[in-house]
Motif scaffolding. Structure first.
Motif, PDB file in Angstrom:
ATOM      1  N   GLU A  20       0.828  -1.203   0.000  1.00 26.87           N
ATOM      2  CA  GLU A  20       0.000   0.000   0.000  1.00 26.87           C
ATOM      3  C   GLU A  20       0.867   1.261   0.000  1.00 26.87           C
ATOM      4  OE1 GLU A  20      -3.231   0.159  -0.407  1.00 26.87           O
ATOM      5  OE2 GLU A  20      -3.315  -2.026  -0.524  1.00 26.87           O
ATOM      6  N   ASP A  21       1.968   1.233   0.786  1.00 23.31           N
ATOM      7  CA  ASP A  21       2.894   2.373   0.792  1.00 23.31           C
ATOM      8  C   ASP A  21       3.541   2.546  -0.574  1.00 23.31           C
ATOM      9  OD1 ASP A  21       2.329   2.857   3.419  1.00 23.31           O
ATOM     10  OD2 ASP A  21       4.113   1.850   4.209  1.00 23.31           O
ATOM     11  N   LYS A  23       2.357   1.612  -3.538  1.00 17.12           N
ATOM     12  CA  LYS A  23       1.399   2.144  -4.509  1.00 17.12           C
ATOM     13  C   LYS A  23       1.217   3.649  -4.324  1.00 17.12           C
ATOM     14  CE  LYS A  23      -2.111  -0.595  -3.665  1.00 17.12           C
ATOM     15  NZ  LYS A  23      -3.470  -1.181  -3.814  1.00 17.12           N
ATOM     16  N   LYS A  24       1.116   4.069  -3.059  1.00 18.19           N
ATOM     17  CA  LYS A  24       0.898   5.481  -2.766  1.00 18.19           C
ATOM     18  C   LYS A  24       2.066   6.335  -3.271  1.00 18.19           C
ATOM     19  CE  LYS A  24      -0.049   8.612   1.124  1.00 18.19           C
ATOM     20  NZ  LYS A  24      -0.244   8.696   2.593  1.00 18.19           N
ATOM     21  N   LYS A  25       3.291   5.904  -2.948  1.00 21.05           N
ATOM     22  CA  LYS A  25       4.470   6.663  -3.360  1.00 21.05           C
ATOM     23  C   LYS A  25       4.654   6.620  -4.872  1.00 21.05           C
ATOM     24  CE  LYS A  25       5.871   7.950   0.744  1.00 21.05           C
ATOM     25  NZ  LYS A  25       5.810   9.364   1.151  1.00 21.05           N
ATOM     26  N   ASN A  26       4.408   5.462  -5.482  1.00 22.20           N
ATOM     27  CA  ASN A  26       4.567   5.350  -6.934  1.00 22.20           C
ATOM     28  C   ASN A  26       3.557   6.235  -7.653  1.00 22.20           C
ATOM     29  OD1 ASN A  26       5.886   4.033  -9.228  1.00 22.20           O
ATOM     30  ND2 ASN A  26       3.902   3.067  -9.581  1.00 22.20           N
ATOM     31  N   ASP A  27       2.312   6.261  -7.148  1.00 21.21           N
ATOM     32  CA  ASP A  27       1.291   7.132  -7.743  1.00 21.21           C
ATOM     33  C   ASP A  27       1.672   8.603  -7.584  1.00 21.21           C
ATOM     34  OD1 ASP A  27      -0.127   4.896  -8.395  1.00 21.21           O
ATOM     35  OD2 ASP A  27      -1.573   5.064  -6.744  1.00 21.21           O
ATOM     36  N   GLN A  28       2.234   8.950  -6.417  1.00 15.79           N
ATOM     37  CA  GLN A  28       2.665  10.339  -6.188  1.00 15.79           C
ATOM     38  C   GLN A  28       3.799  10.700  -7.132  1.00 15.79           C
ATOM     39  OE1 GLN A  28       3.653  10.612  -2.040  1.00 15.79           O
ATOM     40  NE2 GLN A  28       1.527  10.660  -1.352  1.00 15.79           N
ATOM     41  N   GLU A  31       2.390  11.355 -10.564  1.00 15.74           N
ATOM     42  CA  GLU A  31       1.730  12.660 -10.602  1.00 15.74           C
ATOM     43  C   GLU A  31       2.749  13.788 -10.601  1.00 15.74           C
ATOM     44  OE1 GLU A  31      -1.439  13.413 -11.046  1.00 15.74           O
ATOM     45  OE2 GLU A  31      -1.793  11.274 -11.316  1.00 15.74           O
ATOM     46  N   LYS A 303       0.542  -0.686 -14.535  1.00 17.65           N
ATOM     47  CA  LYS A 303      -0.892  -0.575 -14.239  1.00 17.65           C
ATOM     48  C   LYS A 303      -1.703  -0.855 -15.491  1.00 17.65           C
ATOM     49  CE  LYS A 303      -0.514   3.196 -10.838  1.00 17.65           C
ATOM     50  NZ  LYS A 303      -1.051   4.537 -10.522  1.00 17.65           N
ATOM     51  N   TYR A 309      -2.871  -2.077 -10.349  1.00 19.48           N
ATOM     52  CA  TYR A 309      -1.542  -2.648 -10.526  1.00 19.48           C
ATOM     53  C   TYR A 309      -1.643  -4.081 -11.053  1.00 19.48           C
ATOM     54  CZ  TYR A 309       0.808   1.286  -8.338  1.00 19.48           C
ATOM     55  OH  TYR A 309       1.310   2.544  -8.076  1.00 19.48           O
TER      56      TYR A 309
END
Length: 399
Positions: A20-21, A23-28, A31, A303, A309
């Motif tokens: 989960e961490d 995914k969050k960092k990769n998405d950030q 962006e 993705k 993912y």
């Protein structure tokens, strides 16, 4: 320390949290790249690496738990006596009566000049350790034979057929085509060394030491040969066979299909989907991916069109991590993601490749060559062959 189910559940919980961490960092990071405000690349890569480590730890814990529950091998007539005499031979070099006990236990002819046959229980343990150590043994079919070679007949089809009217003559059709496959065999050896002092120590488990040392050496050499071996004094590996872009219906039997990524040294999630569906439906049940750890770290970032993912962690006991719904076998002998490399294999490896072991591992005890060490020259004849060239596909990173 005994491995328990709750230990694996704790690791799975960690795996979920890190994913989960990640995914969050990769998405950030994605962006941030889009908005050109900076990158979170270092954090993403560290989480990606940690994700791989925890995923591997979970798989290893599950393997240990499975091994702990594996029932022991029961000895037959003469087997226990053979084991006792063999261990005495390993420790002291005393071989009185060992040849006769070996003949009774394994029903094979004995050649003392070539060493003594390892007792069945130790030989089975060695093969189990090889399976644990070798990615190829984990996923491919295996057979043990009593002869130095192995051949198999394969039906290539081609019987022929046709449509006729009710009263029309029935012409003779063609006969099915049979091909004979032969495993390319070789003798693999290891020569672990121990001092006589350590062998005299009753607390030194010599059989476990030999099994572990030999398994590690054999697994490293074997695994490379089963994948890349050229067939000269060793097995012919999967990727040593001819690779062509022709589809199954056009390709010659014995050659593998390669799917081109369209990018030199790179690939996409769409390429992985193309790779999956290049395999016929009948082979996809039981199929999996094979790649290196670095290649796997790359696909963790992929993705689909809806932002999901493609790689998903296995969070339950016995549930492996998956890529597009299929398992992944990590194999560091696979080529890395470079230009023109066959970096990813996908297929049903049990139907595609066969590992052949000749019955019996032999040990020659040598206390003379490297004093004060005692060498245990251990040999085993093994081979491999491509069974079904339609069962495995390769992703080639070429334009």
């Amino acid at each position: 320390m005994a491995i328990e189910k709750k230990d694996i559940e704790e690791v799975a919980s960690d795996l979920k949290g890190v994913f989960e961490d990640f995914k969050k960092k990769n998405d950030q990071e994605l962006e941030a790249i889009k908005s050109e405000k900076g990158k979170l690349g270092d954090q993403v890569e560290k989480l990606n690496e940690k994700l791989g480590d925890i995923d591997k730890l979970k798989a290893e814990l599950e393997k240990e738990l499975k091994a702990a529950k594996r029932p022991g091998v029961t000895g037959g007539e003469g087997v226990d006596e053979h084991k006792t005499a063999f261990y005495q031979f390993l420790r002291k070099g005393v071989d009185d009566g060992l040849a006769d006990l070996e003949r009774k236990a394994v029903q094979t002819t004995t050649n003392p000049d070539g060493g003594f046959a390892v007792p069945e229980e130790l030989d089975r343990t060695l093969l189990e350790l090889l399976k644990d150590e070798s990615p190829m043994r984990n996923v491919c079919s295996q057979i043990t034979v009593g002869s130095p070679d192995y051949k198999k007949l394969v039906n290539l089809g081609g019987a022929g057929s046709g449509w006729v009217g009710e009263t029309d003559p029935r012409p003779t059709t063609g006969t099915p085509t049979l091909a004979q496959l032969q495993a390319t065999m070789g003798e693999i050896y290891a020569n672990p060394q121990a001092t006589q002092t350590s062998l005299d120590d009753v607390f030194f488990n010599v059989e476990d030491w030999i099994s572990t040392e030999v398994a590690r050496e054999f697994a490293e050499k074997e695994g490379h040969a089963f994948l890349l071996g050229d067939g000269s004094k060793k097995p012919k590996g999967i990727l040593a066979n001819t690779l062509t872009t022709e589809a199954d219906k056009d390709r010659a039997f014995g050659s593998l299909q390669k799917i081109l990524s369209g990018q030199a040294g790179n690939f996409s999630g769409d390429n992985l989907i193309d790779l999956i569906f290049s395999l016929k439906k009948g082979y996809r049940n039981g199929a999996l991916f094979m790649m290196t750890n670095l290649t796997q770290s790359k696909v963790r970032k992929f993705k689909d069109s809806e932002g999901n993912y493609l790689w998903q962690p296995g969070l339950q006991l016995g549930q492996p991590s998956t890529l597009l719904g299929y398992g992944i076998e990590e194999n560091e002998d696979m080529p890395e993601a470079e230009a023109d490399a066959n970096s990813i294999l996908f297929g049903n490896f049990k139907r595609g490749y066969l590992i052949v072991d000749r019955m019996g591992t032999r040990v020659l005890r040598d206390p003379y060559t490297n004093k004060p060490y005692v060498g245990f020259y251990t040999t085993k004849r093994t081979g491999g062959m491509l069974l079904d060239s339609n069962a495995i596909k390769a992703l080639t990173l070429s334009a």
